[in-house]
Design a protein around this motif. Structure first.
Motif, PDB file in Angstrom:
ATOM      1  N   THR A 157       3.965   9.259  -6.896  1.00  0.00           N
ATOM      2  CA  THR A 157       4.654   7.917  -6.667  1.00  0.00           C
ATOM      3  C   THR A 157       3.826   6.825  -6.299  1.00  0.00           C
ATOM      4  O   THR A 157       3.714   5.702  -6.813  1.00  0.00           O
ATOM      5  CB  THR A 157       6.005   8.227  -5.976  1.00  0.00           C
ATOM      6  OG1 THR A 157       6.853   9.298  -6.512  1.00  0.00           O
ATOM      7  CG2 THR A 157       6.687   7.048  -5.772  1.00  0.00           C
ATOM      8  N   TYR A 158       3.200   7.010  -5.231  1.00  0.00           N
ATOM      9  CA  TYR A 158       2.291   5.987  -4.624  1.00  0.00           C
ATOM     10  C   TYR A 158       0.829   5.833  -4.901  1.00  0.00           C
ATOM     11  O   TYR A 158       0.585   4.843  -5.581  1.00  0.00           O
ATOM     12  CB  TYR A 158       2.180   6.445  -3.027  1.00  0.00           C
ATOM     13  CG  TYR A 158       3.368   6.092  -2.214  1.00  0.00           C
ATOM     14  CD1 TYR A 158       3.568   5.027  -1.587  1.00  0.00           C
ATOM     15  CD2 TYR A 158       4.375   7.087  -2.130  1.00  0.00           C
ATOM     16  CE1 TYR A 158       4.566   4.678  -1.031  1.00  0.00           C
ATOM     17  CE2 TYR A 158       5.520   6.889  -1.631  1.00  0.00           C
ATOM     18  CZ  TYR A 158       5.996   5.739  -1.085  1.00  0.00           C
ATOM     19  OH  TYR A 158       7.104   5.363  -0.308  1.00  0.00           O
ATOM     20  N   TRP A 159       0.126   6.863  -5.306  1.00  0.00           N
ATOM     21  CA  TRP A 159      -1.291   6.704  -5.597  1.00  0.00           C
ATOM     22  C   TRP A 159      -1.316   6.956  -7.378  1.00  0.00           C
ATOM     23  O   TRP A 159      -2.229   6.273  -7.808  1.00  0.00           O
ATOM     24  CB  TRP A 159      -2.278   7.834  -5.093  1.00  0.00           C
ATOM     25  CG  TRP A 159      -2.438   7.207  -3.552  1.00  0.00           C
ATOM     26  CD1 TRP A 159      -1.853   7.717  -2.407  1.00  0.00           C
ATOM     27  CD2 TRP A 159      -3.228   6.008  -3.174  1.00  0.00           C
ATOM     28  NE1 TRP A 159      -2.249   6.809  -1.230  1.00  0.00           N
ATOM     29  CE2 TRP A 159      -3.011   5.836  -1.750  1.00  0.00           C
ATOM     30  CE3 TRP A 159      -3.880   4.973  -4.025  1.00  0.00           C
ATOM     31  CZ2 TRP A 159      -3.726   4.743  -1.225  1.00  0.00           C
ATOM     32  CZ3 TRP A 159      -4.544   4.170  -3.250  1.00  0.00           C
ATOM     33  CH2 TRP A 159      -4.528   3.830  -1.825  1.00  0.00           C
ATOM     34  N   VAL A 219       2.884  -6.407   4.808  1.00  0.00           N
ATOM     35  CA  VAL A 219       2.353  -6.815   3.525  1.00  0.00           C
ATOM     36  C   VAL A 219       2.924  -5.951   2.369  1.00  0.00           C
ATOM     37  O   VAL A 219       3.512  -6.318   1.352  1.00  0.00           O
ATOM     38  CB  VAL A 219       0.855  -6.838   3.211  1.00  0.00           C
ATOM     39  CG1 VAL A 219       0.528  -7.311   1.990  1.00  0.00           C
ATOM     40  CG2 VAL A 219       0.299  -7.858   4.629  1.00  0.00           C
ATOM     41  N   HIS A 220       2.772  -4.605   2.370  1.00  0.00           N
ATOM     42  CA  HIS A 220       3.404  -3.692   1.594  1.00  0.00           C
ATOM     43  C   HIS A 220       4.754  -4.124   1.209  1.00  0.00           C
ATOM     44  O   HIS A 220       5.455  -3.876   0.136  1.00  0.00           O
ATOM     45  CB  HIS A 220       3.072  -2.246   2.150  1.00  0.00           C
ATOM     46  CG  HIS A 220       3.845  -1.207   1.319  1.00  0.00           C
ATOM     47  ND1 HIS A 220       2.971  -0.260   0.567  1.00  0.00           N
ATOM     48  CD2 HIS A 220       5.051  -0.864   1.204  1.00  0.00           C
ATOM     49  CE1 HIS A 220       3.818   0.603  -0.104  1.00  0.00           C
ATOM     50  NE2 HIS A 220       5.174   0.457   0.040  1.00  0.00           N
ATOM     51  N   GLU A 221       5.720  -4.259   2.217  1.00  0.00           N
ATOM     52  CA  GLU A 221       7.054  -4.327   2.234  1.00  0.00           C
ATOM     53  C   GLU A 221       7.239  -5.715   1.497  1.00  0.00           C
ATOM     54  O   GLU A 221       8.214  -5.951   0.461  1.00  0.00           O
ATOM     55  CB  GLU A 221       7.766  -4.284   3.327  1.00  0.00           C
ATOM     56  CG  GLU A 221       7.853  -2.947   4.146  1.00  0.00           C
ATOM     57  CD  GLU A 221       8.429  -1.783   3.217  1.00  0.00           C
ATOM     58  OE1 GLU A 221       9.100  -1.903   2.449  1.00  0.00           O
ATOM     59  OE2 GLU A 221       7.727  -0.576   3.335  1.00  0.00           O
ATOM     60  N   MET A 248       5.976   3.693   4.550  1.00  0.00           N
ATOM     61  CA  MET A 248       5.693   3.532   3.198  1.00  0.00           C
ATOM     62  C   MET A 248       6.652   4.354   2.432  1.00  0.00           C
ATOM     63  O   MET A 248       7.364   4.183   1.478  1.00  0.00           O
ATOM     64  CB  MET A 248       4.293   3.694   2.766  1.00  0.00           C
ATOM     65  CG  MET A 248       3.704   4.504   1.638  1.00  0.00           C
ATOM     66  SD  MET A 248       2.255   3.689   1.341  1.00  0.00           S
ATOM     67  CE  MET A 248       1.143   5.092   1.234  1.00  0.00           C
ATOM     68  N   GLY A 249       6.552   5.676   2.986  1.00  0.00           N
ATOM     69  CA  GLY A 249       7.367   6.800   2.094  1.00  0.00           C
ATOM     70  C   GLY A 249       8.754   6.565   2.454  1.00  0.00           C
ATOM     71  O   GLY A 249      10.020   7.098   2.087  1.00  0.00           O
ATOM     72  N   ILE A 308       5.675  -7.143  -0.663  1.00  0.00           N
ATOM     73  CA  ILE A 308       4.940  -7.019  -2.034  1.00  0.00           C
ATOM     74  C   ILE A 308       6.271  -6.556  -2.902  1.00  0.00           C
ATOM     75  O   ILE A 308       6.706  -6.812  -3.910  1.00  0.00           O
ATOM     76  CB  ILE A 308       3.765  -6.392  -2.241  1.00  0.00           C
ATOM     77  CG1 ILE A 308       2.567  -7.164  -1.801  1.00  0.00           C
ATOM     78  CG2 ILE A 308       3.606  -6.037  -3.593  1.00  0.00           C
ATOM     79  CD1 ILE A 308       1.255  -6.518  -1.605  1.00  0.00           C
ATOM     80  N   HIS A 309       7.003  -5.704  -2.132  1.00  0.00           N
ATOM     81  CA  HIS A 309       8.170  -4.852  -2.793  1.00  0.00           C
ATOM     82  C   HIS A 309       9.230  -6.224  -3.343  1.00  0.00           C
ATOM     83  O   HIS A 309      10.169  -5.806  -4.229  1.00  0.00           O
ATOM     84  CB  HIS A 309       9.033  -3.962  -2.012  1.00  0.00           C
ATOM     85  CG  HIS A 309       8.201  -2.732  -2.043  1.00  0.00           C
ATOM     86  ND1 HIS A 309       8.003  -1.921  -3.095  1.00  0.00           N
ATOM     87  CD2 HIS A 309       7.995  -1.872  -0.915  1.00  0.00           C
ATOM     88  CE1 HIS A 309       7.685  -1.036  -2.660  1.00  0.00           C
ATOM     89  NE2 HIS A 309       7.531  -0.620  -1.589  1.00  0.00           N
ATOM     90  N   LEU A 310       9.348  -7.208  -2.416  1.00  0.00           N
ATOM     91  CA  LEU A 310      10.105  -8.506  -2.764  1.00  0.00           C
ATOM     92  C   LEU A 310       9.865  -8.768  -4.263  1.00  0.00           C
ATOM     93  O   LEU A 310      10.836  -9.482  -4.936  1.00  0.00           O
ATOM     94  CB  LEU A 310      10.053  -9.562  -1.948  1.00  0.00           C
ATOM     95  CG  LEU A 310      10.450  -9.086  -0.295  1.00  0.00           C
ATOM     96  CD1 LEU A 310       9.922 -10.157   0.525  1.00  0.00           C
ATOM     97  CD2 LEU A 310      11.848  -8.836  -0.068  1.00  0.00           C
TER      98      LEU A 310
HETATM   99 ZN   LIG Z   1       6.939   1.161  -0.432  1.00  0.00          ZN
END
Ligand SMILES: [Zn+2]
Length: 316
Positions: free
Chosen positions: A196-198, A125-127, A1-2, A129-131
């Motif tokens: 940034t994330y939370w 799934v996280h990646e 993620m980071g 979603i970036h799309l």
């Molecule tokens: Zn990310």
């Protein structure tokens, strides 16, 4: 993620090296083409021996893509290139998403990873979603990461890949990491990991609840995100945040995203999470979550993590 942004340069170098490696041994490279919700995913499988079979790896890709397609109403880009690299260990990590060729994801899978690891995996799934969201300037990375951080567990719960209790338990535990710390100057000017994330996820949670409050629970954050994606917002586009938020608001018939951004961009704007959990009917007791269905906004909580699969099964 980071890894997504912090190690961009290193990741590009790795990508370059792996392309060179692929060229050197092109005839042996194992590739597969998957179709998911009308989109094509070109998968490059690891060269190294893996505990997971080819079929199990492709099943994991297919399931992750279906989870994202279910949340967005379609797979967010028509074509994705996915390169799976083998690594040591039993984990799935180091996901990175690029705009190259309309969408490129690199991800590492441990040679000892098993089917259980693919079922618990959140990274792909996280990646993916970036799309579904356009590239923002450096000051708005928080919304890119916030959407992935928030929508990933929600999307997985909706497909039964994560329990509803686990999603809310994670949010109760981790959302405080997104609260402003002393010296905070708002989401656009405070680029710590937590903000940034939370901090981005906190923005999404509050937006989701407010959209539902304003629409009698008929619309949610996913409608805003679907609207942005349908309007051409994807990883291969560079947009100003104002454009994305205006299109998202139009999709829900509200001004929630724009007004929340105004509140949070230049000032700390902490969220009263205790009040929010109580309103949604969520309580933590001895480390586990309990739900109160008589809470004033219990229906909003239920709609956020509703599983269409279980609803459909109940009607059959
Ligand atoms: Zn990310």
């Amino acid at each position: 993620m980071g890894f997504h942004h912090l190690h961009k340069i290193l990741a590009f170098l790795l990508m370059f090296l792996s392309f060179r490696a692929a060229h050197g041994q092109a005839p042996d490279t194992d590739r597969a083409e998957l179709k998911v919700a009308g989109a094509t995913i070109d998968v490059t499988l690891p060269d190294a021996p893996m505990k997971l079979s080819r079929q199990e790896l492709l099943g994991w890709v297919q399931a992750s893509a279906s989870t994202v397609a279910n949340y967005y109403g379609r797979f967010p880009v028509p074509h994705l290139t996915l390169r799976i690299r083998g690594s040591n260990g039993s984990g799935i990590r180091h996901g990175v998403t690029y705009s190259k060729d309309g969408g490129l994801i690199l991800i590492s899978v441990g040679n000892n990873a098993d089917v259980a690891a693919t079922k618990e995996d959140w990274v792909l799934v996280h990646e993916m979603i970036h799309l579904a969201f356009p590239n923002m300037g450096d000051d708005q990375r928080w919304i890119e990461e916030g959407i992935s951080t928030y929508a990933e567990p929600v999307a997985r719960a909706r497909m039964g890949g994560m329990s509803v209790a686990e999603v809310w338990g994670t949010f109760v535990r981790d959302m405080p990491k997104g609260e402003p710390q002393p010296g905070d100057e708002g989401l656009d000017h405070t680029h710590s990991w937590g903000r940034t994330y939370w901090g981005g996820a906190l923005f999404c949670l509050v937006a989701d609840v407010r959209i539902r409050e304003h629409t009698k629970n008929r619309k949610g954050l996913e409608d805003a995100l679907r609207g942005i994606n349908k309007a051409g917002g994807s990883i291969s586009e560079d947009w100003e945040i104002a454009k994305a938020l205006a299109i998202g608001d139009k999709a829900t018939g509200t001004t929630v995203l724009r007004s929340l951004y105004k509140e949070m961009r230049d000032t700390p704007a902490p969220v009263d999470l205790e009040k929010l959990w109580t309103k949604l009917g969520i309580a933590m007791k001895d480390g586990s979550v309990s739900f109160n269905d008589k809470a004033p906004e219990a229906n909003i909580r239920k709609a956020i993590t509703a599983s269409p699969l279980s609803a459909r099964a109940a009607h059959q």
